[in-house]
Design a protein around this motif. Structure first.
Motif, PDB file in Angstrom:
ATOM      1  N   GLN A  25       1.339  -2.480   9.416  1.00 16.68           N
ATOM      2  CA  GLN A  25       1.867  -0.972   9.220  1.00 16.68           C
ATOM      3  C   GLN A  25       2.674  -0.452   8.862  1.00 16.68           C
ATOM      4  O   GLN A  25       3.672  -0.880  10.742  1.00 16.68           O
ATOM      5  N   VAL A  74       0.794  -1.222  -0.072  1.00 16.55           N
ATOM      6  CA  VAL A  74       0.256  -0.077   0.289  1.00 16.55           C
ATOM      7  C   VAL A  74       0.801   1.397  -0.197  1.00 16.55           C
ATOM      8  O   VAL A  74       1.539   1.161   1.059  1.00 16.55           O
ATOM      9  N   TYR A 116      -8.829  -2.957   2.994  1.00 12.67           N
ATOM     10  CA  TYR A 116      -8.055  -3.442   3.135  1.00 12.67           C
ATOM     11  C   TYR A 116      -7.686  -5.027   3.764  1.00 12.67           C
ATOM     12  O   TYR A 116      -7.419  -5.844   2.772  1.00 12.67           O
ATOM     13  N   SER A 143       1.584  -2.114   4.648  1.00 15.10           N
ATOM     14  CA  SER A 143       0.340  -0.653   4.373  1.00 15.10           C
ATOM     15  C   SER A 143       2.279   0.908   4.943  1.00 15.10           C
ATOM     16  O   SER A 143       2.165   0.618   5.776  1.00 15.10           O
TER      17      SER A 143
END
Length: 253
Positions: free
Chosen positions: A167, A79, A155, A143
């Motif tokens: 993340q 991402v 997502y 991400s």
């Protein structure tokens, strides 16, 4: 796992050495002094300008890819296609992932993603019903975005059974809320990752040398550092600026 030390994190720039009440000077310093354990040899096949952004941006995505078994047979989504994200595509492809999908808001970077090695591209602000079309298609999502305004539920819908969402970007605000059933139904996991250890960095550099991985960089003289920050914030970098200390280079000729 020094980067997760419970006593505190000391960054290479603007980091406080509490025992000496000293702040690290970072990328604008001419020299740095660290414990030998934190000095990592750069392979001869990796140019300094290419290694520079790997020390932060590169390891930030390499570590979670390796720690979550990205490789043959795995389908991985990245991402954000910026300084971090373009490393994610490069490394995921070099690791031999079955499929690498670049995920961004718009399609303006779709061609770049293809050149970097992405097999597919999702534009969340432009592709109609992208969550449904690509549902249950990815094993791992990294991400890299730094905005809390993200379609997190979408997502998570892309993950397959036992999929993982990691993340690495650091939004200043809170992440969007997560519906418990989005995790329970497929046994998904949500986690985070912070740079990597000296051992991880050494491994990454050796891997980059072996696979001839070259980040997309633009070299700029140190005197343009301030303008470089402005241009970076405006999204003009493709995809990392590397500052060159020309005065230091001249003195070494």
């Amino acid at each position: 796992m020094e980067q997760h030390c419970g006593k505190g994190f000391v960054g290479t720039y603007n980091g406080l050495y509490r025992e000496h009440n000293y702040w690290s000077m970072g990328g604008y310093a001419d020299y740095t002094r660290v414990a030998a354990h934190f000095a990592v040899k750069i392979p001869e096949r990796v140019k300094s300008a290419d290694a520079a952004p790997m020390m932060c941006g590169g390891i930030t995505v390499y570590a979670p890819l390796k720690n979550n078994d990205a490789g043959p047979g795995k389908k991985v989504g990245i991402v954000g296609l910026g300084g971090l994200g373009h490393f994610g595509v490069l490394f995921a492809k070099a690791l031999g992932c079955e499929k690498v999908v670049a995920i961004s808001r718009r399609r303006n970077k779709a061609k770049d993603a293809e050149t970097l090695g992405a097999d597919d591209f999702i534009a969340t602000n432009e592709d109609e019903k992208w969550e449904k079309k690509h549902s249950r298609s990815l094993d791992l999502i990294i991400s890299t975005v730094s905005s809390p305004d993200m379609p997190l539920s979408g997502y998570l819908r892309l993950l397959r059974t036992n999929g993982t969402f990691i993340q690495v970007g650091a939004p200043e605000g809170d992440l969007p809320p997560i519906a418990a059933f989005a995790l329970i139904a497929k046994g998904c996991k949500v986690g985070g990752s912070q740079i990597g250890s000296p051992k991880d960095i050494e491994e990454m550099l050796q891997f980059a040398a072996a696979k001839a991985i070259k980040p997309w960089i633009q070299q700029r003289p140190m005197r343009e550092a301030n303008q470089g920050v402005v241009d970076f914030e405006e999204g003009k970098a493709r995809y990392r600026y590397v500052l060159v200390n020309e005065d230091k280079e001249q003195s070494q000729l």
